[in-house]
Design a protein around this motif. Structure first.
Motif, PDB file in Angstrom:
ATOM      1  N   PRO A   1       7.568 104.418  40.806  1.00 40.08           N
ATOM      2  CA  PRO A   1       7.277 105.644  41.560  1.00 40.08           C
ATOM      3  C   PRO A   1       6.581 106.696  40.714  1.00 40.08           C
ATOM      4  CG  PRO A   1       9.496 104.875  42.044  1.00 40.08           C
ATOM      5  CD  PRO A   1       8.971 103.988  40.946  1.00 40.08           C
TER       6      PRO A   1
ATOM      7  N   LYS B   1      10.786 111.189  43.456  1.00 42.18           N
ATOM      8  CA  LYS B   1      11.334 110.419  44.565  1.00 42.18           C
ATOM      9  C   LYS B   1      11.199 108.933  44.280  1.00 42.18           C
ATOM     10  CE  LYS B   1       9.217 112.028  48.276  1.00 42.18           C
ATOM     11  NZ  LYS B   1       8.904 112.191  49.713  1.00 42.18           N
ATOM     12  N   PRO B   2      12.092 108.080  44.752  1.00 41.89           N
ATOM     13  CA  PRO B   2      13.286 108.396  45.530  1.00 41.89           C
ATOM     14  C   PRO B   2      14.516 108.683  44.656  1.00 41.89           C
ATOM     15  CG  PRO B   2      12.994 106.037  45.438  1.00 41.89           C
ATOM     16  CD  PRO B   2      11.889 106.638  44.628  1.00 41.89           C
TER      17      PRO B   2
ATOM     18  N   PHE C   1      21.245 112.548  40.981  1.00 44.28           N
ATOM     19  CA  PHE C   1      20.945 112.469  39.551  1.00 44.28           C
ATOM     20  C   PHE C   1      20.814 113.844  38.898  1.00 44.28           C
ATOM     21  CE2 PHE C   1      18.841 108.079  38.764  1.00 44.28           C
ATOM     22  CZ  PHE C   1      19.964 107.470  39.295  1.00 44.28           C
TER      23      PHE C   1
ATOM     24  N   ARG D   1      24.616 115.815  40.221  1.00 43.15           N
ATOM     25  CA  ARG D   1      26.063 115.681  40.171  1.00 43.15           C
ATOM     26  C   ARG D   1      26.546 114.629  39.181  1.00 43.15           C
ATOM     27  NH1 ARG D   1      24.842 114.677  45.439  1.00 43.15           N
ATOM     28  NH2 ARG D   1      25.621 112.566  45.125  1.00 43.15           N
TER      29      ARG D   1
ATOM     30  N   LEU E   1      24.088 103.449  35.702  1.00 42.50           N
ATOM     31  CA  LEU E   1      25.096 103.669  36.737  1.00 42.50           C
ATOM     32  C   LEU E   1      25.528 102.356  37.387  1.00 42.50           C
ATOM     33  CD1 LEU E   1      23.627 106.922  38.301  1.00 42.50           C
ATOM     34  CD2 LEU E   1      25.680 106.690  36.894  1.00 42.50           C
ATOM     35  N   GLU E   2      24.578 101.438  37.498  1.00 43.21           N
ATOM     36  CA  GLU E   2      24.918 100.124  38.036  1.00 43.21           C
ATOM     37  C   GLU E   2      25.899  99.398  37.109  1.00 43.21           C
ATOM     38  OE1 GLU E   2      21.302  97.963  38.617  1.00 43.21           O
ATOM     39  OE2 GLU E   2      20.647  99.188  40.312  1.00 43.21           O
TER      40      GLU E   2
ATOM     41  N   GLY F   1       3.020 105.869  40.670  1.00 40.24           N
ATOM     42  CA  GLY F   1       2.555 105.904  42.042  1.00 40.24           C
ATOM     43  C   GLY F   1       2.244 107.311  42.512  1.00 40.24           C
ATOM     44  N   HIS F   2       3.126 108.243  42.177  1.00 35.46           N
ATOM     45  CA  HIS F   2       2.904 109.627  42.574  1.00 35.46           C
ATOM     46  C   HIS F   2       1.698 110.217  41.856  1.00 35.46           C
ATOM     47  CE1 HIS F   2       6.296 110.572  45.200  1.00 35.46           C
ATOM     48  NE2 HIS F   2       6.965 109.682  44.510  1.00 35.46           N
TER      49      HIS F   2
ATOM     50  N   LEU G   1      19.579 104.790  36.487  1.00 36.54           N
ATOM     51  CA  LEU G   1      20.039 103.980  37.616  1.00 36.54           C
ATOM     52  C   LEU G   1      20.692 102.700  37.109  1.00 36.54           C
ATOM     53  CD1 LEU G   1      20.062 103.752  40.721  1.00 36.54           C
ATOM     54  CD2 LEU G   1      17.938 102.464  40.548  1.00 36.54           C
TER      55      LEU G   1
ATOM     56  N   GLN H   1      29.225 100.851  37.391  1.00 37.99           N
ATOM     57  CA  GLN H   1      29.848 100.457  38.656  1.00 37.99           C
ATOM     58  C   GLN H   1      30.494  99.072  38.555  1.00 37.99           C
ATOM     59  OE1 GLN H   1      27.232  99.486  41.986  1.00 37.99           O
ATOM     60  NE2 GLN H   1      28.402 100.872  43.276  1.00 37.99           N
TER      61      GLN H   1
ATOM     62  N   SER I   1      16.908 111.691  45.352  1.00 46.24           N
ATOM     63  CA  SER I   1      17.716 111.753  46.566  1.00 46.24           C
ATOM     64  C   SER I   1      19.064 112.416  46.299  1.00 46.24           C
ATOM     65  CB  SER I   1      17.943 110.341  47.093  1.00 46.24           C
ATOM     66  OG  SER I   1      18.966 110.346  48.065  1.00 46.24           O
ATOM     67  N   SER I   2      19.473 113.255  47.229  1.00 52.72           N
ATOM     68  CA  SER I   2      20.760 113.924  47.082  1.00 52.72           C
ATOM     69  C   SER I   2      21.879 112.895  47.168  1.00 52.72           C
ATOM     70  CB  SER I   2      20.931 114.982  48.168  1.00 52.72           C
ATOM     71  OG  SER I   2      20.939 114.370  49.441  1.00 52.72           O
ATOM     72  N   LEU I   3      21.560 111.737  47.693  1.00 51.43           N
ATOM     73  CA  LEU I   3      22.563 110.677  47.783  1.00 51.43           C
ATOM     74  C   LEU I   3      22.938 110.198  46.379  1.00 51.43           C
ATOM     75  CD1 LEU I   3      23.874 109.186  50.179  1.00 51.43           C
ATOM     76  CD2 LEU I   3      22.345 107.285  49.675  1.00 51.43           C
ATOM     77  N   LEU I   4      21.925 110.083  45.540  1.00 51.72           N
ATOM     78  CA  LEU I   4      22.190 109.654  44.166  1.00 51.72           C
ATOM     79  C   LEU I   4      22.684 110.834  43.331  1.00 51.72           C
ATOM     80  CD1 LEU I   4      19.026 107.412  43.635  1.00 51.72           C
ATOM     81  CD2 LEU I   4      21.386 106.642  43.806  1.00 51.72           C
TER      82      LEU I   4
END
Lengths: 358, 358
Positions: free
Chosen positions: A95, A300-301, A309, A351, A277-278, A98-99, A274, A281, A304-307
């Motif tokens: 990414p 992005k991505p 970071f 977070r 974190l994997e 790409g950006h 990432l 996990q 994301s607020s989901l991750l």
DNA sequence: TTGTACGCGTTATCAA
DNA sequence: TTGATAACGCGTACAA
């Protein structure tokens, strides 16, 4: 290079008088169809003055009808201008690049240039990257934008000597080539400051050597430096020692956990974060509960607020825009000589890194 | 296109006798330096037989010394071959297209071709995309690979008529152009089967119209169809009605929650699924606890085990490879006529969709 | 073994 | 307002 054989131009069962497939109408064909000379066609199509309105209409109709598209190669040869920028990116699949690519394309278009992109092919050998650059040069692009964290500046200089060139996305100081980049030292320090601020006193940093990535080595070095200055207990782990590939992350994470007492782990990029974190996990651990984790790049991505970071945002749009402006200004004589522009990044609190619970 | 003005070629303060910047040594310069004719240079550099070994050495040294790179444009004109493939991608910034790009580049290189890439510039207007295609054609690429979920096939046909062309990554049936794609109907059905299998009886599907994305409309339509066939209560939500941009997701999620009783939500892609999960998170909801969510595409970094997306993997490497093979085979006369190849995708079970707890 | 001359498709200059 | 012609850089018959 493959030799040209007669078969190449003689497919079976073609109707007589029909153009062979792969051969495209030329200005000559248009001229014949419109009943004028090719000079008139050239002028009519380029909107040059001194052509009768009726003739323009006639020529344009003929060109449109046969789907004529001027041969940019021939045009470039005669006009000594190609209006084309060459972009080299190391790996279009990430990414980050790409950006950048998108930003280049956009600004090039805004400035009246087209951009063609070449990339290395899978295996990231320096040799391949240099060949990709030669491809661009052989196309006689008027400017060169190079995005690779790995290609040594020595391999770029020879091209920069002849073609306006800018190195985008990585710090460079060589006076013979321009660069636009996000301040890696400031970013590494900013990220480290955040970790210190959160109260961490024993921190692991995944580092890189300059050979594998100039950007990642610069920022991680700055992290280590600042942490040390702040009196933090720093544990550097060289990614190269664990297999350069991002897949080797698991061993690094294991080593860091084995070291004991580490409360924060700083990764050289969001991709690495990432992977970290994997790995955590897999061991039933999460950030920031068991250990704080920071990334870098902020694109992005991954943002994301989901991750969530904790990362450092590089303003890729701005970098892309300024890079194009720099080469185009050089091409058009609006600026001379190389310029190095450092852009400030920005903390993304996220977070995955939290205050150390005393 | 911008007009050529005299200023363009007259930079200030250049030393006499020096090559103007932007002008690169030609075969003629090499010939002069090596003290031979340009024909000899041409043959020596291309490894053609019938040149004295000593001359070859001499010529190569001279070429090397001045950094000679043959002008591919001129070469193409005389040889009628450019050995170049043109790749058009809609949006290089998304990982989906990024991975495809890499695959193209790799296979093109393996087949002895270079690949140049053009993209639309930011705003995804059809007009812009067609212009990008014309850029490629004007460069006289020998083959065309088109990756866009939006560009209508009618806009591609005129080019395909003259240049070997393949549409990659989206289903196509028009007989005048090849295509290589991941079976969208099979994929949409497979994804839906999974949801049914997990016991969901009231399912929301975010749909697309063909106008905005041929792939996403095909797969979501297949999802709806299969769910209906299985007797499931289907609630389709057209993304276009909520603002086409992925940012409009929030309103869709709200509408779906308002509908009541929906236990699973099928998104048209991983990007959308990510946006959905973010929206849910804002409301304190998570998948699959509060609602099951499925994505589509299955490309890094969305496939991270950290995210655990339930998705459908498209084999982009294979699609990229076969696309290049198709155009190159056409170029080299190894195959004739258009071929449509559908590739099977694969379920990624993930964790965001789970069995309905009775 | 090497050099000469022509053509590729286009633009630009100059003459008609 | 139009048409002929000379470049541009390269490959390649063909001649030397």
């Amino acid at each position: 290079m493959r030799e040209l054989t007669p078969e190449d131009n003689e497919p079976v069962g073609r109707a007589p008088g029909e153009r062979p497939p792969g051969s495209v109408p030329t200005i000559h064909d248009v001229a014949a169809a419109a009943g004028v000379s090719k000079s008139v066609v050239s002028r009519a199509l380029s909107g040059a003055p001194g052509v009768a309105a009726r003739t323009v209409t006639k020529v344009k109709a003929a060109a449109e009808a046969m789907g004529y598209v001027a041969n940019a190669n021939a045009r470039g040869m005669s006009a000594h201008r190609t209006h084309t920028l060459g972009v080299f990116v190391r790996d279009a699949a990430t990414p980050f690049y790409g950006h950048l690519l998108t930003a280049f394309q956009e600004q090039a278009s805004a400035r009246g240039y087209r951009a063609v992109t070449a990339t290395g092919s899978g295996s990231f050998s320096i040799e391949e990257e240099r060949r990709a650059l030669e491809t661009l040069v052989s196309l006689r692009v008027e400017g060169l934008i190079v995005c690779s964290g790995a290609l040594p500046v020595e391999d770029i200089i020879p091209f920069a000597h002849r073609i306006p060139t800018v190195i985008a996305g990585r710090p460079e100081t060589d006076p013979s080539v321009s660069s636009v980049y996000c301040d890696e030292v400031g970013g590494g320090r900013g990220m480290a400051e955040r970790v210190v601020q959160l109260g961490h006193r024993r921190v692991a940093v995944m580092t890189h050597t300059a050979a594998s990535s100039l950007t990642q080595s610069a920022r991680t070095e700055a992290m280590v430096q600042h942490l040390r200055d702040a009196g933090v207990d720093v544990l550097p782990f060289r990614c190269e020692d664990y297999g350069l590939e991002i897949e080797g992350t698991d061993s690094i994470v294991q080593a860091i956990l084995d070291a004991g007492g580490v409360t924060a782990l700083m990764a050289p990029s969001d991709s690495w974060a990432l992977a970290v974190l994997e790995s955590l996990q897999l061991r039933g651990l999460t950030a920031p509960n068991d250990i704080s984790v920071t990334g870098y790049d902020g694109v992005k991505p991954f943002t994301s607020s989901l991750l969530g970071f904790t990362s450092w945002r590089q303003p890729l749009n701005l970098i892309g825009r300024l890079s194009v402006d720099d080469v185009v200004d050089q091409i058009e004589g609006l600026s001379q000589g190389a310029r190095h522009r450092s852009i400030d990044g920005e903390l993304i609190p996220g977070r995955t890194a939290a205050a150390l619970s005393a």
